[in-house]
Design a protein around this motif. Structure first.
Motif, PDB file in Angstrom:
ATOM      1  N   ILE A   1       9.504  21.938  -5.922  1.00 55.15           N
ATOM      2  CA  ILE A   1       9.464  21.288  -7.226  1.00 55.15           C
ATOM      3  C   ILE A   1      10.885  21.293  -7.762  1.00 55.15           C
ATOM      4  O   ILE A   1      11.520  22.353  -7.855  1.00 55.15           O
ATOM      5  CB  ILE A   1       8.531  22.028  -8.205  1.00 55.15           C
ATOM      6  N   ALA A   2      11.402  20.112  -8.099  1.00 52.34           N
ATOM      7  CA  ALA A   2      12.782  20.012  -8.577  1.00 52.34           C
ATOM      8  C   ALA A   2      12.818  19.348  -9.949  1.00 52.34           C
ATOM      9  O   ALA A   2      12.063  18.411 -10.214  1.00 52.34           O
ATOM     10  CB  ALA A   2      13.637  19.217  -7.586  1.00 52.34           C
ATOM     11  N   ASN A   3      13.705  19.842 -10.791  1.00 50.36           N
ATOM     12  CA  ASN A   3      13.883  19.321 -12.153  1.00 50.36           C
ATOM     13  C   ASN A   3      15.357  18.951 -12.321  1.00 50.36           C
ATOM     14  O   ASN A   3      16.235  19.808 -12.127  1.00 50.36           O
ATOM     15  CB  ASN A   3      13.477  20.404 -13.161  1.00 50.36           C
ATOM     16  N   PRO A   4      15.658  17.691 -12.687  1.00 48.86           N
ATOM     17  CA  PRO A   4      17.057  17.269 -12.824  1.00 48.86           C
ATOM     18  C   PRO A   4      17.692  17.639 -14.158  1.00 48.86           C
ATOM     19  O   PRO A   4      18.859  17.326 -14.392  1.00 48.86           O
ATOM     20  CB  PRO A   4      16.963  15.750 -12.688  1.00 48.86           C
ATOM     21  N   GLY A   5      16.939  18.312 -15.047  1.00 48.17           N
ATOM     22  CA  GLY A   5      17.464  18.603 -16.372  1.00 48.17           C
ATOM     23  C   GLY A   5      17.338  17.405 -17.295  1.00 48.17           C
ATOM     24  O   GLY A   5      16.634  16.447 -17.002  1.00 48.17           O
ATOM     25  N   SER A   6      18.020  17.456 -18.408  1.00 46.19           N
ATOM     26  CA  SER A   6      17.879  16.428 -19.448  1.00 46.19           C
ATOM     27  C   SER A   6      19.147  15.603 -19.610  1.00 46.19           C
ATOM     28  O   SER A   6      20.254  16.142 -19.672  1.00 46.19           O
ATOM     29  CB  SER A   6      17.537  17.089 -20.781  1.00 46.19           C
ATOM     30  N   VAL A   7      18.957  14.309 -19.708  1.00 48.86           N
ATOM     31  CA  VAL A   7      20.061  13.405 -20.036  1.00 48.86           C
ATOM     32  C   VAL A   7      20.481  13.594 -21.486  1.00 48.86           C
ATOM     33  O   VAL A   7      21.657  13.775 -21.794  1.00 48.86           O
ATOM     34  CB  VAL A   7      19.649  11.937 -19.792  1.00 48.86           C
ATOM     35  N   GLY A   8      19.504  13.558 -22.392  1.00 42.56           N
ATOM     36  CA  GLY A   8      19.827  13.423 -23.808  1.00 42.56           C
ATOM     37  C   GLY A   8      19.814  14.667 -24.650  1.00 42.56           C
ATOM     38  O   GLY A   8      20.311  14.652 -25.786  1.00 42.56           O
ATOM     39  N   GLN A   9      19.267  15.788 -24.119  1.00 45.67           N
ATOM     40  CA  GLN A   9      19.253  17.023 -24.903  1.00 45.67           C
ATOM     41  C   GLN A   9      19.169  18.242 -23.975  1.00 45.67           C
ATOM     42  O   GLN A   9      18.142  18.913 -23.900  1.00 45.67           O
ATOM     43  CB  GLN A   9      18.081  17.032 -25.884  1.00 45.67           C
ATOM     44  N   PRO A  10      20.237  18.549 -23.236  1.00 47.00           N
ATOM     45  CA  PRO A  10      20.217  19.698 -22.327  1.00 47.00           C
ATOM     46  C   PRO A  10      19.930  21.005 -23.067  1.00 47.00           C
ATOM     47  O   PRO A  10      20.360  21.179 -24.215  1.00 47.00           O
ATOM     48  CB  PRO A  10      21.628  19.702 -21.730  1.00 47.00           C
ATOM     49  N   ARG A  11      19.207  21.905 -22.391  1.00 44.99           N
ATOM     50  CA  ARG A  11      18.867  23.186 -23.013  1.00 44.99           C
ATOM     51  C   ARG A  11      19.237  24.367 -22.117  1.00 44.99           C
ATOM     52  O   ARG A  11      18.588  25.407 -22.150  1.00 44.99           O
ATOM     53  CB  ARG A  11      17.377  23.232 -23.357  1.00 44.99           C
ATOM     54  N   ASP A  12      20.266  24.212 -21.309  1.00 46.91           N
ATOM     55  CA  ASP A  12      20.702  25.302 -20.437  1.00 46.91           C
ATOM     56  C   ASP A  12      22.101  25.784 -20.802  1.00 46.91           C
ATOM     57  O   ASP A  12      22.805  26.368 -19.988  1.00 46.91           O
ATOM     58  CB  ASP A  12      20.662  24.865 -18.976  1.00 46.91           C
ATOM     59  N   ARG A  13      22.488  25.542 -22.066  1.00 47.08           N
ATOM     60  CA  ARG A  13      23.796  25.930 -22.596  1.00 47.08           C
ATOM     61  C   ARG A  13      24.963  25.174 -21.985  1.00 47.08           C
ATOM     62  O   ARG A  13      26.134  25.557 -22.163  1.00 47.08           O
ATOM     63  CB  ARG A  13      24.022  27.450 -22.453  1.00 47.08           C
ATOM     64  N   ASP A  14      24.661  24.106 -21.265  1.00 46.20           N
ATOM     65  CA  ASP A  14      25.690  23.189 -20.769  1.00 46.20           C
ATOM     66  C   ASP A  14      25.459  21.881 -21.509  1.00 46.20           C
ATOM     67  O   ASP A  14      24.400  21.250 -21.363  1.00 46.20           O
ATOM     68  CB  ASP A  14      25.549  22.993 -19.260  1.00 46.20           C
ATOM     69  N   VAL A  15      26.408  21.465 -22.327  1.00 48.60           N
ATOM     70  CA  VAL A  15      26.185  20.317 -23.217  1.00 48.60           C
ATOM     71  C   VAL A  15      26.257  18.973 -22.494  1.00 48.60           C
ATOM     72  O   VAL A  15      25.887  17.942 -23.056  1.00 48.60           O
ATOM     73  CB  VAL A  15      27.200  20.323 -24.383  1.00 48.60           C
ATOM     74  N   ARG A  16      26.729  18.974 -21.258  1.00 45.47           N
ATOM     75  CA  ARG A  16      26.871  17.718 -20.532  1.00 45.47           C
ATOM     76  C   ARG A  16      25.500  17.165 -20.124  1.00 45.47           C
ATOM     77  O   ARG A  16      24.576  17.928 -19.799  1.00 45.47           O
ATOM     78  CB  ARG A  16      27.736  17.920 -19.289  1.00 45.47           C
ATOM     79  N   ALA A  17      25.385  15.845 -20.123  1.00 44.27           N
ATOM     80  CA  ALA A  17      24.158  15.196 -19.671  1.00 44.27           C
ATOM     81  C   ALA A  17      23.899  15.555 -18.215  1.00 44.27           C
ATOM     82  O   ALA A  17      24.819  15.618 -17.396  1.00 44.27           O
ATOM     83  CB  ALA A  17      24.274  13.680 -19.817  1.00 44.27           C
ATOM     84  N   ALA A  18      22.622  15.795 -17.898  1.00 46.96           N
ATOM     85  CA  ALA A  18      22.238  16.203 -16.543  1.00 46.96           C
ATOM     86  C   ALA A  18      21.369  15.134 -15.892  1.00 46.96           C
ATOM     87  O   ALA A  18      20.539  14.504 -16.544  1.00 46.96           O
ATOM     88  CB  ALA A  18      21.501  17.532 -16.574  1.00 46.96           C
ATOM     89  N   TYR A  19      21.556  14.959 -14.583  1.00 47.82           N
ATOM     90  CA  TYR A  19      20.720  14.059 -13.792  1.00 47.82           C
ATOM     91  C   TYR A  19      20.895  14.439 -12.329  1.00 47.82           C
ATOM     92  O   TYR A  19      21.641  15.365 -11.997  1.00 47.82           O
ATOM     93  CB  TYR A  19      21.079  12.596 -14.040  1.00 47.82           C
ATOM     94  N   ALA A  20      20.192  13.740 -11.447  1.00 49.38           N
ATOM     95  CA  ALA A  20      20.316  14.028 -10.014  1.00 49.38           C
ATOM     96  C   ALA A  20      20.381  12.742  -9.214  1.00 49.38           C
ATOM     97  O   ALA A  20      19.860  11.699  -9.627  1.00 49.38           O
ATOM     98  CB  ALA A  20      19.158  14.892  -9.527  1.00 49.38           C
ATOM     99  N   ILE A  21      21.011  12.834  -8.066  1.00 54.43           N
ATOM    100  CA  ILE A  21      20.980  11.774  -7.054  1.00 54.43           C
ATOM    101  C   ILE A  21      20.182  12.313  -5.868  1.00 54.43           C
ATOM    102  O   ILE A  21      20.450  13.416  -5.366  1.00 54.43           O
ATOM    103  CB  ILE A  21      22.400  11.390  -6.595  1.00 54.43           C
ATOM    104  N   TYR A  22      19.191  11.542  -5.445  1.00 54.67           N
ATOM    105  CA  TYR A  22      18.345  11.947  -4.319  1.00 54.67           C
ATOM    106  C   TYR A  22      18.488  10.938  -3.192  1.00 54.67           C
ATOM    107  O   TYR A  22      18.472   9.725  -3.418  1.00 54.67           O
ATOM    108  CB  TYR A  22      16.886  12.039  -4.773  1.00 54.67           C
ATOM    109  N   MET A  23      18.636  11.448  -1.970  1.00 58.01           N
ATOM    110  CA  MET A  23      18.752  10.607  -0.775  1.00 58.01           C
ATOM    111  C   MET A  23      17.486  10.825   0.055  1.00 58.01           C
ATOM    112  O   MET A  23      17.371  11.850   0.750  1.00 58.01           O
ATOM    113  CB  MET A  23      19.989  11.003   0.024  1.00 58.01           C
ATOM    114  N   PRO A  24      16.507   9.926  -0.031  1.00 61.30           N
ATOM    115  CA  PRO A  24      15.209  10.160   0.621  1.00 61.30           C
ATOM    116  C   PRO A  24      15.289  10.370   2.129  1.00 61.30           C
ATOM    117  O   PRO A  24      14.556  11.199   2.685  1.00 61.30           O
ATOM    118  CB  PRO A  24      14.422   8.889   0.291  1.00 61.30           C
ATOM    119  N   GLU A  25      16.171   9.645   2.811  1.00 59.42           N
ATOM    120  CA  GLU A  25      16.217   9.759   4.271  1.00 59.42           C
ATOM    121  C   GLU A  25      16.649  11.158   4.726  1.00 59.42           C
ATOM    122  O   GLU A  25      16.127  11.699   5.702  1.00 59.42           O
ATOM    123  CB  GLU A  25      17.158   8.704   4.861  1.00 59.42           C
ATOM    124  N   SER A  26      17.586  11.749   4.028  1.00 62.84           N
ATOM    125  CA  SER A  26      18.070  13.088   4.387  1.00 62.84           C
ATOM    126  C   SER A  26      17.469  14.173   3.513  1.00 62.84           C
ATOM    127  O   SER A  26      17.735  15.354   3.713  1.00 62.84           O
ATOM    128  CB  SER A  26      19.599  13.145   4.276  1.00 62.84           C
TER     129      SER A  26
END
Length: 249
Positions: free
Chosen positions: A188-213
């Motif tokens: 189970i994976a969570n990419p974090g939040s774009v608009g309101q991060p809550r892990d004390r890192d103010v930068r927007a969070a997201y992920a890139i996923y490569m399905p083949e690998s």
């Protein structure tokens, strides 16, 4: 090799969303894990931006559901209620219908997409290992992607048999930005939040996923927080929604 943009919890923060889209670059499809609206000052703009992204698959979050009337407002705290009521007033009937038609859960190939958890897609938070472990019995695909907590994290279930009994356990990790990780089946994976991060890192969070690998890469990107705070206050939204952006909680 295809690239998937995985994002969640945009919460009406257009500045953060645009920063993520620029940073992600060219992608083949977008998987949005819910809460396009709520808290932030530009819900309509975020909704329209998301709705027109290429190859979009989007599920419904709890704030999305509340705006449509699907959830009782009094399940939320006072500040969230004020934000939901304000958001409703900014959206057209077509906008609300778009949110209302979002599915709670999507399953395809080896992926399950949902907002809260596979057991309770709209509302349950995956914040403790006991809750996480129970949820592994509620999806059958190799991987499940969730949002809702606003915290980037990865959980993996390991089935360790002993004496004929299932003695499985859950391991977890906090991915570091730009760290490339190969997802292990039953994760189970969570990419974090774009608009309101809550892990004390103010930068927007997201992920890139490569399905083949099956490669997962968490990313963080800076945006103009002060500009968003000014928009929140100008809209008359609760000041707490502005202050937490610069504190990352």
């Amino acid at each position: 090799m295809s690239r998937v943009l995985v994002l969640s919890d945009i919460h009406g923060n257009l500045d953060a969303l645009e920063a993520v889209l620029r940073d992600a670059g060219k992608v083949d499809t977008v998987w949005c894990l819910g809460d396009v609206v709520g808290y932030g000052p530009q819900p309509k703009e975020c909704l329209h931006r998301i709705a027109n992204l290429p190859g979009l698959i989007c599920v419904q979050g709890n704030h999305d559901a509340a705006v449509t009337g699907k959830l009782d407002l009094y399940a939320f705290n006072r500040e969230a209620i004020l934000s939901i009521q304000w958001t409703r007033a900014q959206l057209s009937a077509d906008d609300v219908e778009w949110l209302a038609n979002l599915p709670e859960k999507v399953e395809f190939d080896d992926i399950t997409l949902t907002h809260g958890s596979p057991r309770n897609p709209i509302w349950e938070y995956l914040l403790d290992l006991n809750t996480v472990q129970v949820n592994f019995s509620h999806f059958t695909t190799s991987f499940c992607l969730v949002g809702h907590t606003h915290i980037p994290v990865m959980y993996t279930y390991f089935n360790r048999n002993g004496n004929g009994k299932d003695e499985g356990y859950v391991d977890w990790m906090i991915p570091q930005p730009n760290q490339k990780i190969r997802l292990i089946p039953r994760s189970i994976a969570n990419p974090g939040s774009v608009g309101q991060p809550r892990d004390r890192d103010v930068r927007a969070a997201y992920a890139i996923y490569m399905p083949e690998s099956q490669q997962w890469e968490l990313r963080r990107v800076e945006y103009d927080i002060r500009a968003v705070q000014q928009k929140i206050l100008a809209a008359g939204l609760p000041s707490r929604h502005a202050s937490r952006l610069e504190e990352g909680w």
